[in-house]
Design a protein around this motif. Sequence first.
Motif, short mmCIF file in Angstrom:
data_model
loop_
_atom_site.label_atom_id
_atom_site.label_comp_id
_atom_site.label_asym_id
_atom_site.label_seq_id
_atom_site.Cartn_x
_atom_site.Cartn_y
_atom_site.Cartn_z
N ARG A 1 -4.69 5.08 -17.35
CA ARG A 1 -4.47 4.01 -17.24
C ARG A 1 -2.62 3.74 -16.42
O ARG A 1 -2.38 2.33 -16.05
N GLU A 2 -2.02 4.01 -16.11
CA GLU A 2 -0.47 4.39 -15.84
C GLU A 2 -1.25 3.67 -13.92
O GLU A 2 -0.66 3.01 -13.53
N VAL A 3 -1.65 4.64 -13.45
CA VAL A 3 -3.18 3.81 -12.81
C VAL A 3 -3.57 3.02 -12.15
O VAL A 3 -3.43 1.85 -11.58
N ASP A 4 -4.25 2.90 -12.91
CA ASP A 4 -5.13 1.00 -13.31
C ASP A 4 -4.04 0.55 -13.02
O ASP A 4 -4.67 -1.26 -12.65
N LEU A 5 -3.16 -0.17 -14.45
CA LEU A 5 -2.05 -0.69 -13.39
C LEU A 5 -1.17 -0.64 -12.62
O LEU A 5 -1.02 -2.46 -11.37
N HIS A 6 -1.22 -0.12 -11.83
CA HIS A 6 -0.51 -0.08 -10.61
C HIS A 6 -1.52 -0.62 -9.64
O HIS A 6 -0.69 -1.04 -8.98
N MET B 1 -4.33 -2.86 -10.43
CA MET B 1 -4.31 -4.21 -10.40
C MET B 1 -3.22 -4.66 -10.27
O MET B 1 -3.45 -5.90 -8.77
N ARG B 2 -2.35 -4.11 -9.77
CA ARG B 2 -0.55 -4.80 -9.24
C ARG B 2 -1.20 -4.94 -7.88
O ARG B 2 -0.80 -5.98 -6.95
N LEU B 3 -1.09 -3.92 -7.32
CA LEU B 3 -1.66 -3.81 -5.40
C LEU B 3 -2.33 -4.43 -4.67
O LEU B 3 -2.66 -4.96 -4.49
N VAL B 4 -3.72 -5.41 -6.20
CA VAL B 4 -4.59 -5.65 -5.62
C VAL B 4 -3.99 -6.85 -5.32
O VAL B 4 -4.79 -8.01 -4.85
N GLU B 5 -3.15 -7.49 -6.50
CA GLU B 5 -1.96 -8.87 -6.66
C GLU B 5 -2.22 -9.01 -5.71
O GLU B 5 -1.41 -10.07 -4.38
N SER B 6 -1.03 -8.54 -4.89
CA SER B 6 -0.74 -8.47 -3.63
C SER B 6 -1.41 -8.55 -2.42
O SER B 6 -0.38 -8.71 -1.04
N LEU B 7 -1.90 -8.19 -2.35
CA LEU B 7 -3.20 -7.61 -1.08
C LEU B 7 -4.05 -9.12 -1.01
O LEU B 7 -4.35 -9.26 -0.05
N ARG B 8 -4.12 -9.95 -1.98
CA ARG B 8 -4.62 -11.05 -1.90
C ARG B 8 -4.27 -12.10 -1.12
O ARG B 8 -2.98 -12.12 -0.78
N ILE C 1 0.66 -1.37 0.31
CA ILE C 1 0.20 0.30 0.19
C ILE C 1 0.84 1.77 -0.24
O ILE C 1 0.77 2.14 -0.39
N GLN C 2 1.72 1.42 1.03
CA GLN C 2 3.19 2.43 0.88
C GLN C 2 3.82 2.08 -0.41
O GLN C 2 3.30 3.74 -0.94
N GLU C 3 3.72 1.36 -1.01
CA GLU C 3 4.54 1.43 -2.76
C GLU C 3 3.53 2.26 -3.70
O GLU C 3 3.97 3.18 -4.62
N PHE C 4 2.43 1.75 -3.82
CA PHE C 4 1.17 2.62 -3.94
C PHE C 4 1.24 3.92 -4.10
O PHE C 4 0.78 4.50 -5.59
N LEU C 5 0.90 4.15 -2.39
CA LEU C 5 1.01 5.40 -2.65
C LEU C 5 1.96 7.18 -2.71
O LEU C 5 1.88 7.36 -3.63
#
Length: 93
Positions: A25-30, A32-39, A5-9
């Motif tokens: 587009r750039e934020v959506d990519l990041h 989606m990466r955050l979502v994957e990392s939080l599962r 979360i800190q990395e995304f922020l």
Amino acid sequence: MNSDIQEFLTFLKNEDDLDYGDFKREVDLHLMRLVESLRPLSREQQLRLARVREELLWMYNDDIEEMRTLLADEVQRLDPRAGFRASDAPFQS
């Protein structure tokens, strides 16, 4: 705070696209990466992320700073250690 979360922020704060289309587009990519990392995600986290992503991709006023603020607020609420309750969610009535 969760390191993902800190990395995304940090990314969000430093993201410098001036065109809303490029920004989303750039934020959506990041995001989606955050979502994957939080599962695995709780139901509340899933709903919050779906709502935020919908607003990012489909909001029509194209205000980057407004969206940046919204995303930062909502993503911080994903951290289970932050102590937010379901009633803190702005999109719930």
